[in-house]
Design an enzyme around this catalytic site. Structure first.
Site, mmCIF file in Angstrom:
data_model
loop_
_atom_site.group_PDB
_atom_site.id
_atom_site.type_symbol
_atom_site.label_atom_id
_atom_site.label_comp_id
_atom_site.label_asym_id
_atom_site.label_seq_id
_atom_site.Cartn_x
_atom_site.Cartn_y
_atom_site.Cartn_z
ATOM 1 N N GLY A 91 58.122 20.899 -52.935
ATOM 2 C CA GLY A 91 56.859 20.890 -53.660
ATOM 3 C C GLY A 91 56.478 22.318 -53.969
ATOM 4 N N SER A 123 64.274 22.354 -51.203
ATOM 5 C CA SER A 123 63.434 23.098 -52.135
ATOM 6 C C SER A 123 62.496 24.028 -51.372
ATOM 7 C CB SER A 123 62.676 22.113 -53.037
ATOM 8 O OG SER A 123 62.044 22.779 -54.100
ATOM 9 N N ALA A 124 61.189 23.833 -51.463
ATOM 10 C CA ALA A 124 60.250 24.688 -50.739
ATOM 11 C C ALA A 124 60.531 24.681 -49.241
ATOM 12 C CB ALA A 124 58.816 24.230 -51.006
ATOM 13 N N HIS A 160 67.083 25.741 -56.478
ATOM 14 C CA HIS A 160 67.130 25.283 -57.877
ATOM 15 C C HIS A 160 67.689 26.350 -58.818
ATOM 16 C CE1 HIS A 160 64.615 21.884 -56.668
ATOM 17 N NE2 HIS A 160 63.701 22.718 -56.215
ATOM 18 N N GLU A 195 71.542 23.566 -58.056
ATOM 19 C CA GLU A 195 71.264 22.162 -57.742
ATOM 20 C C GLU A 195 72.506 21.503 -57.143
ATOM 21 O OE1 GLU A 195 68.376 21.600 -57.628
ATOM 22 O OE2 GLU A 195 67.256 21.623 -59.498
#
Length: 234
Positions: A91, A123-124, A160, A195
């Site tokens: 997020g 991700s985060a 990413h 990715e």
């Protein structure tokens, strides 16, 4: 032994949410069926913590884990202290780190992971495992007390990662952004995760996972690449 699985994102190509991570997580958590996972939903902005917790529970159901969001306790560290595994979702990285400071969970997580509790994040959730969040891709929609993160992986992570510019986009490419960071922070190392890739960290050793290479950028954008299944120390 420090044991972490840091994943670039929750989706890859046309897969459903977290689907491509399942084989990695099955191997990573092979000895943890039925165990309790403390989940940090702080990075979620467009959904409630309840909704984020439910989504992760459903998508990871086949792992047979007890996934409990830390917001279920008044003092969030209580769930972390009781957990066998720690997981942090993706997020907005600034929201995530701000809430980690607000709820005073950084030191608790750091201590548990350094003493062998498995950690996985995407991700985060991968970004905050590094030394700081200065190589996040996110907008600073809130302002944490510091950009310093968990520093369990003592370098920078850029999830990413995509090389080059999208046609018609006149802003900076990812390489240009990272070049700016390394100009200001010339002694840093940035690990860029395209990715569908991940790093499996075991103490000071990492294994590159996925279908494409993980990139390491250093001063003046010098590039090293780590091909899938290669092992390196850091």
């Amino acid at each position: 032994m420090k044991n972490m699985l840091l994943m670039s994102g929750s989706k890859y190509k046309c897969t459903e949410y977290l689907t491509h991570t399942i084989p990695w997580l099955k191997e990573f958590l092979a000895d943890y069926k039925g165990k309790k996972v403390a989940f940090l939903p702080y990075a979620g902005v467009s959904r409630s913590y309840d909704e984020y917790e439910q989504t992760v529970q459903e998508k990871l159901a086949e792992l047979e884990l007890e996934i409990v969001s830390v917001h279920r306790a008044k003092k969030h560290t209580e769930i972390i202290e009781q957990a066998d595994v720690i997981a942090i979702g993706g997020g907005n990285t600034f929201c995530l780190l701000n809430q980690m400071y607000e709820n005073q969970v950084l030191e608790c997580i750091r201590e548990k992971v350094e003493n062998g509790t498995p950690y996985f994040g995407w991700s985060a959730g991968a970004n905050v495992a590094g030394s700081s969040i200065m190589t996040t891709n996110d907008m600073p929609i809130t302002y944490p007390p510091s950009f310093n993160a968990l520093n369990l992986f003592p370098h920078q992570i850029n999830p990413h990662f995509i090389s080059g510019k999208i046609q018609g986009h006149n802003g900076e490419s990812r390489e240009e952004r990272l070049s700016e960071f390394l100009t200001v922070n010339p002694n840093a190392l940035v690990y860029a995760l395209p990715e569908g890739t991940a790093l499996h960290i075991q103490d000071n050793q990492a294994t590159a996972l996925g279908e494409t290479a993980i990139l390491q950028f250093s001063r003046n954008m010098q590039l090293n690449t780590f091909e899938p299944n290669s092992i390196f120390t850091f």
